[in-house]
Motif scaffolding. Structure first.
Motif, PDB file in Angstrom:
ATOM      1  N   SER A   1      26.326  24.151 -38.942  1.00  0.00           N
ATOM      2  CA  SER A   1      26.131  23.016 -38.031  1.00  0.00           C
ATOM      3  C   SER A   1      25.103  23.315 -36.948  1.00  0.00           C
ATOM      4  CB  SER A   1      27.462  22.574 -37.430  1.00  0.00           C
ATOM      5  OG  SER A   1      28.070  23.605 -36.684  1.00  0.00           O
ATOM      6  N   CYS A   2      24.841  24.592 -36.682  1.00  0.00           N
ATOM      7  CA  CYS A   2      23.814  24.947 -35.687  1.00  0.00           C
ATOM      8  C   CYS A   2      22.409  24.646 -36.182  1.00  0.00           C
ATOM      9  CB  CYS A   2      23.929  26.418 -35.278  1.00  0.00           C
ATOM     10  SG  CYS A   2      23.557  27.616 -36.587  1.00  0.00           S
ATOM     11  N   GLN A   3      22.261  24.381 -37.467  1.00  0.00           N
ATOM     12  CA  GLN A   3      20.944  24.142 -38.051  1.00  0.00           C
ATOM     13  C   GLN A   3      20.660  22.657 -38.297  1.00  0.00           C
ATOM     14  OE1 GLN A   3      18.705  26.908 -38.520  1.00  0.00           O
ATOM     15  NE2 GLN A   3      20.355  27.514 -37.123  1.00  0.00           N
ATOM     16  N   ILE A   4      21.568  21.786 -37.844  1.00  0.00           N
ATOM     17  CA  ILE A   4      21.396  20.350 -38.078  1.00  0.00           C
ATOM     18  C   ILE A   4      21.246  19.640 -36.746  1.00  0.00           C
ATOM     19  CG2 ILE A   4      22.430  18.272 -39.031  1.00  0.00           C
ATOM     20  CD1 ILE A   4      23.952  20.119 -40.999  1.00  0.00           C
TER      21      ILE A   4
ATOM     22  N   PRO B   1      38.104  22.005 -32.344  1.00  0.00           N
ATOM     23  CA  PRO B   1      38.576  23.273 -32.918  1.00  0.00           C
ATOM     24  C   PRO B   1      37.998  23.491 -34.312  1.00  0.00           C
ATOM     25  CG  PRO B   1      40.341  21.636 -32.903  1.00  0.00           C
ATOM     26  CD  PRO B   1      39.164  21.009 -32.224  1.00  0.00           C
ATOM     27  N   GLY B   2      37.720  24.748 -34.633  1.00  0.00           N
ATOM     28  CA  GLY B   2      37.215  25.076 -35.958  1.00  0.00           C
ATOM     29  C   GLY B   2      35.728  25.347 -35.995  1.00  0.00           C
ATOM     30  N   ILE B   3      35.027  25.050 -34.923  1.00  0.00           N
ATOM     31  CA  ILE B   3      33.610  25.403 -34.807  1.00  0.00           C
ATOM     32  C   ILE B   3      33.531  26.453 -33.703  1.00  0.00           C
ATOM     33  CG2 ILE B   3      31.274  24.599 -34.294  1.00  0.00           C
ATOM     34  CD1 ILE B   3      32.254  23.387 -36.866  1.00  0.00           C
ATOM     35  N   ASP B   4      33.606  27.726 -34.110  1.00  0.00           N
ATOM     36  CA  ASP B   4      33.663  28.810 -33.139  1.00  0.00           C
ATOM     37  C   ASP B   4      32.303  29.156 -32.551  1.00  0.00           C
ATOM     38  OD1 ASP B   4      36.391  28.976 -33.508  1.00  0.00           O
ATOM     39  OD2 ASP B   4      36.236  30.575 -34.996  1.00  0.00           O
ATOM     40  N   ALA B   5      31.265  29.114 -33.362  1.00  0.00           N
ATOM     41  CA  ALA B   5      29.900  29.383 -32.899  1.00  0.00           C
ATOM     42  C   ALA B   5      29.806  30.730 -32.188  1.00  0.00           C
ATOM     43  CB  ALA B   5      29.415  28.244 -32.009  1.00  0.00           C
ATOM     44  N   ASP B   6      30.315  31.761 -32.820  1.00  0.00           N
ATOM     45  CA  ASP B   6      30.337  33.099 -32.217  1.00  0.00           C
ATOM     46  C   ASP B   6      28.954  33.601 -31.805  1.00  0.00           C
ATOM     47  OD1 ASP B   6      33.082  33.188 -32.497  1.00  0.00           O
ATOM     48  OD2 ASP B   6      33.038  34.411 -34.319  1.00  0.00           O
ATOM     49  N   CYS B   7      27.914  33.206 -32.540  1.00  0.00           N
ATOM     50  CA  CYS B   7      26.568  33.696 -32.220  1.00  0.00           C
ATOM     51  C   CYS B   7      25.816  32.755 -31.284  1.00  0.00           C
ATOM     52  CB  CYS B   7      25.763  33.940 -33.488  1.00  0.00           C
ATOM     53  SG  CYS B   7      25.206  32.430 -34.316  1.00  0.00           S
ATOM     54  N   GLY B   8      26.442  31.678 -30.883  1.00  0.00           N
ATOM     55  CA  GLY B   8      25.802  30.750 -29.953  1.00  0.00           C
ATOM     56  C   GLY B   8      24.718  29.887 -30.569  1.00  0.00           C
ATOM     57  N   GLY B   9      24.690  29.806 -31.868  1.00  0.00           N
ATOM     58  CA  GLY B   9      23.703  28.957 -32.531  1.00  0.00           C
ATOM     59  C   GLY B   9      22.470  29.681 -33.019  1.00  0.00           C
ATOM     60  N   ALA B  10      22.546  30.981 -33.137  1.00  0.00           N
ATOM     61  CA  ALA B  10      21.394  31.781 -33.568  1.00  0.00           C
ATOM     62  C   ALA B  10      21.298  31.939 -35.089  1.00  0.00           C
ATOM     63  CB  ALA B  10      21.449  33.154 -32.916  1.00  0.00           C
ATOM     64  N   CYS B  11      22.141  31.228 -35.829  1.00  0.00           N
ATOM     65  CA  CYS B  11      22.154  31.314 -37.298  1.00  0.00           C
ATOM     66  C   CYS B  11      22.446  32.740 -37.741  1.00  0.00           C
ATOM     67  CB  CYS B  11      20.836  30.810 -37.893  1.00  0.00           C
ATOM     68  SG  CYS B  11      20.916  30.479 -39.672  1.00  0.00           S
ATOM     69  N   ALA B  12      23.432  33.360 -37.059  1.00  0.00           N
ATOM     70  CA  ALA B  12      23.710  34.766 -37.334  1.00  0.00           C
ATOM     71  C   ALA B  12      25.185  35.067 -37.594  1.00  0.00           C
ATOM     72  CB  ALA B  12      23.215  35.614 -36.169  1.00  0.00           C
ATOM     73  N   CYS B  13      26.029  34.025 -37.747  1.00  0.00           N
ATOM     74  CA  CYS B  13      27.447  34.347 -37.933  1.00  0.00           C
ATOM     75  C   CYS B  13      28.174  33.433 -38.914  1.00  0.00           C
ATOM     76  CB  CYS B  13      28.179  34.335 -36.589  1.00  0.00           C
ATOM     77  SG  CYS B  13      28.431  32.701 -35.894  1.00  0.00           S
ATOM     78  N   ALA B  14      27.737  32.228 -39.081  1.00  0.00           N
ATOM     79  CA  ALA B  14      28.339  31.254 -39.998  1.00  0.00           C
ATOM     80  C   ALA B  14      29.735  30.786 -39.587  1.00  0.00           C
ATOM     81  CB  ALA B  14      28.354  31.784 -41.426  1.00  0.00           C
TER      82      ALA B  14
END
Length: 106
Positions: A85-88, A34-47
């Motif tokens: 986290s999508c960038q690591i 919980p707490g990592i929503d990833a609304d953009c699916g990892g596209a570095c577009a939502c934070a």
């Protein structure tokens, strides 16, 4: 597999085995952290996958690229050690990394 510990803002820890070659966001979402929503699916577009990385791990990570910096500029709880986290990418070098999530992501 690399052990990663995600720590919620309230101190709750989630230890996961992350597949090398994926990213920390995928490790969290694949393990229902919980707490990592990833609304953009990892596209570095939502934070919505922001984490705080302890200083001792910073040198093991690639530097922030412009897009990541821009997204973090819009985060209310961003700090100097904030990363998306999508960038690591997960690698053996990150074995045992402990990252925390901001209060805004609960």
């Amino acid at each position: 597999m690399t052990k990663v510990i995600f720590i919620e803002h309230d101190g709750t820890e989630h230890e996961v085995d992350a597949e090398n070659g994926t990213n920390l966001m995928e490790a969290a979402t694949n393990n229902l952290v919980p707490g990592i929503d990833a609304d953009c699916g990892g596209a570095c577009a939502c934070a919505t996958c922001m984490i705080y990385v302890p200083d001792e791990w910073t040198a093991k990570l690639p530097p922030k690229e412009d897009m990541e910096e821009t997204m973090l500029d819009f985060c209310e709880h961003a700090e100097s050690n904030s990363r998306l986290s999508c960038q690591i990418q997960v690698s053996d070098e990150l074995e045992g990394i402990r990252v925390t999530m901001p209060v805004s992501q609960h």
